[in-house]
Design a protein around this motif. Structure first.
Motif: not given
Length: 152
Positions: A19-21, A44-47, A51-52, A81-82
């Motif tokens: 999910m993080a990827i 990106n890092e927050v998302n 995701g994790l 996630l979205v």
């Protein structure tokens, strides 16, 4: 010790990593859709962190119930996630605008979170991005279920 929903499992770990990827690639696909000169900062890092978290908590907790349920678990994880990515990024943008004194009060700021989120949602309405998220959710669910069954 009995297996509980809060115990770490291989399936949860795989779901979190995948999910993080997916969050990273979706974030990269989203960037060109925004106006030129948009400052993304830790976007990106927050998302990826979301995701994790969504892979572990949402998708990972719904494994070991069969492959058809795993597809639903993966899609539920992507939906969560979205939702949380839109909320956090909208909240961050509202805070940035609030520091520029664009709102007269806190209620306007809270309303702006949802207005900004809707704008971001319409910006996300890009077929390749939607295909990536839906397809990724299905693959994450199936792979995580396979791993959860294989390495119990």
């Amino acid at each position: 010790m009995p297996v509980t929903d809060s115990m770490p499992t291989t399936g949860r770990g795989v779901a979190a990593i995948l999910m993080a990827i997916l969050a990273w690639y979706a974030s990269e696909m989203f960037r060109p859709l925004m106006p030129e000169g948009t400052g993304f900062g830790w976007f990106n890092e927050v998302n990826v962190g979301l995701g994790l978290l969504m892979g572990w908590v949402v998708t990972g907790s719904r494994l070991n119930y069969g492959y058809s349920n795993a597809i639903g678990a993966g899609l539920t994880g992507v939906g969560a996630l979205v939702f949380w990515a839109l909320f956090l990024q909208s909240f961050n943008e509202m805070l940035r605008q609030a520091l520029e004194n664009r709102y007269d009060g806190p209620v306007e700021g809270i309303i702006a979170i949802f207005e900004i989120g809707i704008d971001y949602l319409f910006t996300m309405w890009h077929i390749p991005l939607i295909v990536l998220l839906v397809g990724g959710g299905i693959v994450i669910g199936l792979v995580s279920e396979w791993v959860a069954r294989r390495w119990r």
